[in-house]
Every structure is written in C-alpha cells, then in structure tokens.
Scaffold this motif. Structure first.
Motif, PDB file in Angstrom:
ATOM      1  N   GLU A 419       0.861  -1.198  -0.130  1.00 28.33           N
ATOM      2  CA  GLU A 419       0.041   0.129   0.002  1.00 28.33           C
ATOM      3  C   GLU A 419       0.905   1.222  -0.026  1.00 28.33           C
ATOM      4  O   GLU A 419       0.613   2.105  -0.625  1.00 28.33           O
ATOM      5  CB  GLU A 419      -0.997  -0.170   1.077  1.00 28.33           C
ATOM      6  N   LYS A 420       2.067   1.213   0.723  1.00 31.39           N
ATOM      7  CA  LYS A 420       2.917   2.281   0.536  1.00 31.39           C
ATOM      8  C   LYS A 420       3.423   2.478  -0.682  1.00 31.39           C
ATOM      9  O   LYS A 420       3.473   3.743  -1.301  1.00 31.39           O
ATOM     10  CB  LYS A 420       4.016   2.008   1.711  1.00 31.39           C
ATOM     11  N   ASP A 423       0.669   4.013  -2.929  1.00 29.12           N
ATOM     12  CA  ASP A 423       0.279   5.456  -2.631  1.00 29.12           C
ATOM     13  C   ASP A 423       1.368   6.411  -2.869  1.00 29.12           C
ATOM     14  O   ASP A 423       1.172   7.443  -3.472  1.00 29.12           O
ATOM     15  CB  ASP A 423       0.234   5.548  -0.956  1.00 29.12           C
ATOM     16  N   THR A 424       2.864   5.742  -3.090  1.00 23.23           N
ATOM     17  CA  THR A 424       3.731   6.806  -3.418  1.00 23.23           C
ATOM     18  C   THR A 424       3.972   6.829  -5.137  1.00 23.23           C
ATOM     19  O   THR A 424       4.139   8.103  -5.313  1.00 23.23           O
ATOM     20  CB  THR A 424       5.065   6.146  -3.092  1.00 23.23           C
ATOM     21  N   TYR A 425       3.741   5.837  -5.776  1.00 17.38           N
ATOM     22  CA  TYR A 425       3.886   5.885  -7.223  1.00 17.38           C
ATOM     23  C   TYR A 425       2.589   5.790  -8.129  1.00 17.38           C
ATOM     24  O   TYR A 425       2.587   6.117  -9.075  1.00 17.38           O
ATOM     25  CB  TYR A 425       4.784   4.808  -7.679  1.00 17.38           C
ATOM     26  N   PRO A 427      -0.860   6.624  -6.725  1.00 14.58           N
ATOM     27  CA  PRO A 427      -1.876   7.392  -6.150  1.00 14.58           C
ATOM     28  C   PRO A 427      -3.328   6.945  -6.804  1.00 14.58           C
ATOM     29  O   PRO A 427      -3.387   7.632  -8.012  1.00 14.58           O
ATOM     30  CB  PRO A 427      -1.605   8.621  -5.651  1.00 14.58           C
ATOM     31  N   SER A 428      -4.474   6.775  -6.123  1.00 15.77           N
ATOM     32  CA  SER A 428      -5.622   6.784  -6.761  1.00 15.77           C
ATOM     33  C   SER A 428      -6.294   7.999  -6.961  1.00 15.77           C
ATOM     34  O   SER A 428      -5.901   9.093  -6.319  1.00 15.77           O
ATOM     35  CB  SER A 428      -6.389   5.837  -5.868  1.00 15.77           C
TER      36      SER A 428
END
Length: 428
Positions: A419-420, A423-425, A427-428
């Motif tokens: 998830e990290k 979220d970093t590369y 992101p929704s």
C-alpha cells in the motif's frame, strides 16, 4: 493491467520476502506480478502459482558442492566469497541481457539486494519506479554500527562511517561492471561515492524494510532514518494448511508438546551427518521427539530412533514452528522471523554472514540463549544440549517469545508495504 517484477537471486530466504509482497500486490486485483530470479527459484515461484522468468546464473550452487560446503564448516567464508565472485563473472554478461529482456513489459520493479544495480539500471531505462528491499536494519544511522562491519556501538560518527564504508567498498568493486552495463543501455555513468545508497539518499527514493522494529539492535527506530525508509513488519506469505504433509501432521499430533525442530532452512548443511548425529543425541538425552529438516541430504535416523526423529525435505514454518517446544536453526533472517512469529524459543547455530547478527538479536530479545556457531557443534554437542535445556526450563523465555509473537501479529508487513508503494507511485 499493469505488471510488477519482483527480482532477486539467491536462496529461498532471499526470495520469500519478495514472494510475500508479490502475493499481496496480486491480491489487489489490479496488478499482474512476475518473479524474476535464477532458474533455481522456479519451483518456489510455481509453488505459489506465480509467473516466473529466469536470468542466467547459479548463485547458490556453490553451497551444494562438497569442497565449498567443507569451507563453510570450517568458517572459511572469504575463500568461498572469492570463488563466488569469480563464477559470477562467467555469467554476468548474459544475466545483464536477461534482466533487460525479462523486464521489458513491466511498469514497476521491486528488487532484493543481490540485483540492485542491474534492476535499478533497467528501471531507469524503462522510466518505471524502482523500489529496493532491505532485509534488515541496514540503512545508514548514527545510532548503531553496521553489523557486517563491527559489533560494538562506539561513537555516532563511527557508527555512521561503518555503513558508509561498506557501501563505498561494495561500489568500488562493482562500479566498472555497472557503468559498462549502463553504457550498453545508453545511460550516463553513475558518478557517486557509495553506489545506489548515494542515489537513494539524493533522490529520496522509497526503500522498503522487510523487518520489524524488534530486529533493530537498539529496539527503537533511529531518529535519523528518513521518511522514505518504510517498514512495518516482516512480510509473511499466507498460511496454507495443505502444505503440511499427512506424515508431518501425524507426527506432530502423536507427539504434541514434545517436539524439537532442527534445520538450516534452505541452506545445505556443512557435514549433514553431524546434524543427524546431533538430532539423535538430543532425542536420547532430553527424551524428546525431533523433526529434522534435511532436504539437502538423504539421511536416515538410526533404526531404534526412527519413531523419534522424522526426517523431512521441507516444511511450512508458519504451521510447524508453533507446535514445537524449541526451534534449532541457522538464524537466517526469514527463519528468525518465523520463529519470532511462532512464539517459540530458539537455539541458533549460525553458519555465515548476517546469521550471526540475527542470532545475537534473538538473544537480546530474550528468546534464545547465546548462539553456537555451527562449525563448533561437532566438537561441543553438550553445549547445544544445555542451550536446549535452558529453553525448555525457562518460563521467562517462553513468555517473552509469546509476547513478541503478539507484537508481530499486530501488523501485516506485506500488505502495508504494498500500500505504501502504490500510494507513493500510483496514487488513486
């Protein structure tokens, strides 16, 4: 659908954390995953129903050769490393081409440490995110020294130097080959002092730590570790009761509460007969039953002990370890994590590299007596017996093992790391 490559070479312990992350990403339902390694990793990937692609090389083959197994037994690690490096040069050019070919259709690369340089270069060429995985607390810090360089915690500047020195020394050895590979890819050379650690720090790249806070020598997170170094827990693969053979299940059921486990993980044992003799001595002296994980050798217990010692090729740690009283192991990082998760005390018989640090950390945590180097086991088997007795007779050690198990069960390292990354590369 996007595709992510999970890359590394080496033994099962080097691949399993990546497999855990690959399965967690696959479970999201929006990514396809592929494991890329040497041919020796194919069976492991396929046992988890993962697509596999091979690169040239045989990094672990040397450990199964009698001459070099004997070197391990005698602690001659540097001679073995030198020979490994010589062999690597014979397949490096083909492996470099294979890394390019096997990753050409991916949109993200997650890499274990033994192929950082190659995977970083192909990720840069492709213009896709590259996420390195650290298998231990090896990010530079002033709080404690690099365990591969020195053990004593002296001064903050010296601790930091111990990390930077190792990364500098490794890069000095690798720079020429890596920059030649970059030239073939049409990339500029890397002109840095500490290789990819310099790149990671300068660009603040996300790094995933495949370990729990309890594996930090000081047992607390260093204040100088940056926000881009993310870790929550060891990444474990999902439990699967079907991976436990009927024979093994019956042995555990028949001897419930009286079983000792003995094995060296995916490593071949230097002198496997010595490990069998140790198991027989343990069974006779302590009046326990033993599971001997000896997939690297066709050994058989004495006729009068066949009902007391079950010799197996492999076993699911997550299912077997919690049903044992004590776990004797080599202290590889994956096996050490599995013992912590099981809530069972350990006796460590380290053979090489980080295994000595891992064993010392289990002792610091109060779940293992001081370790005994495997090369010393044949000359002092009684010390192993006494270490086992210490575990069996220590309510405090058993309670501490259960407490640490509870801490590890509080978080899902694989899912949170995935998830990290997303979220970093992405992101929704």
């Amino acid at each position: 659908m996007k595709r992510c490559a999970f890359c590394n070479v080496g033994s099962r312990g080097d691949l399993q954390p990546l497999i855990a992350l690959a399965l967690a990403l696959k479970a999201k339902g929006t990514w396809e995953v592929v494991l890329i390694s040497e041919e020796s990793g194919r069976a492991l990937a396929e046992s988890f129903a993962l697509e596999f692609r091979a690169v040239a090389g045989d990094s672990t083959g040397i450990m199964f050769e009698e001459e070099y197994a004997e070197m391990l037994a005698k602690g001659k690690l540097m001679a073995m490393i030198k020979e490994s490096e010589r062999r690597k040069k014979t397949w490096y050019d083909q492996a470099s081409k294979d890394w390019v070919e096997t990753t050409k259709d991916v949109q993200m690369i997650v890499s274990g440490p033994f192929c950082y340089n190659e995977t970083f270069c192909v990720a840069e060429k492709l213009g896709v995110p590259w996420i390195p995985l650290l298998y231990g607390p090896l990010y530079p810090t002033r709080d404690f020294p690099n365990p591969f360089v020195m053990e004593s915690n002296w001064f903050s500047w010296l601790n930091l130097l111990s990390f930077n020195f190792l990364y500098w020394a490794l890069w000095k050895q690798q720079a020429a080959d890596v920059n030649a590979f970059r030239s073939q890819l049409g990339l500029e050379p890397l002109l840095c002092s500490r290789g990819l650690m310099s790149v990671i720090e300068e660009k603040e790249l996300l790094v995933i730590g495949a370990f729990h806070e309890v594996f930090i020598p000081t047992l607390k997170v260093p204040a100088d570790w940056p926000a881009n170094f993310f870790f929550k827990n060891f990444p474990f693969t999902p439990k699967n009761s079907e991976s436990c053979s009927p024979e093994l299940q019956q042995f555990l059921l028949n001897n419930k509460g009286n079983v000792i486990y003995l094995g060296l993980g995916s490593m071949p044992a230097p002198r496997p007969r010595e490990l069998l003799e140790l198991a027989e001595r343990i069974v006779r002296t302590l009046k326990v039953k033993a599971i001997l994980c000896a997939g690297w050798s066709n050994v058989e217990s004495s006729t009068d002990l066949q009902e007391d010692i079950l010799v197996i090729k492999s076993c699911p740690h997550d299912l077997v370890f919690p049903q044992c009283q004590v776990i004797l192991h080599h202290a590889g990082v994956g096996t050490s994590a599995a013992t912590l998760r099981s809530g069972v005390p350990s006796v460590c018989l380290p053979v090489m590299l980080d295994q000595f640090y891992n064993a010392k950390q289990l002792t610091r945590l109060g779940v293992a007596p001081p370790s005994i180097a495997f090369q010393n086991v044949a000359s002092s088997p009684d010390s192993v017996i006494e270490a086992l007795r210490c575990c069996l007779e220590s309510p405090m050690m058993a309670e501490q093992a259960k407490e640490l198990c509870s801490r590890l069960e509080e978080s899902d390292g694989a899912t949170q790391s995935v998830e990290k990354v997303l979220d970093t590369y992405f992101p929704s």
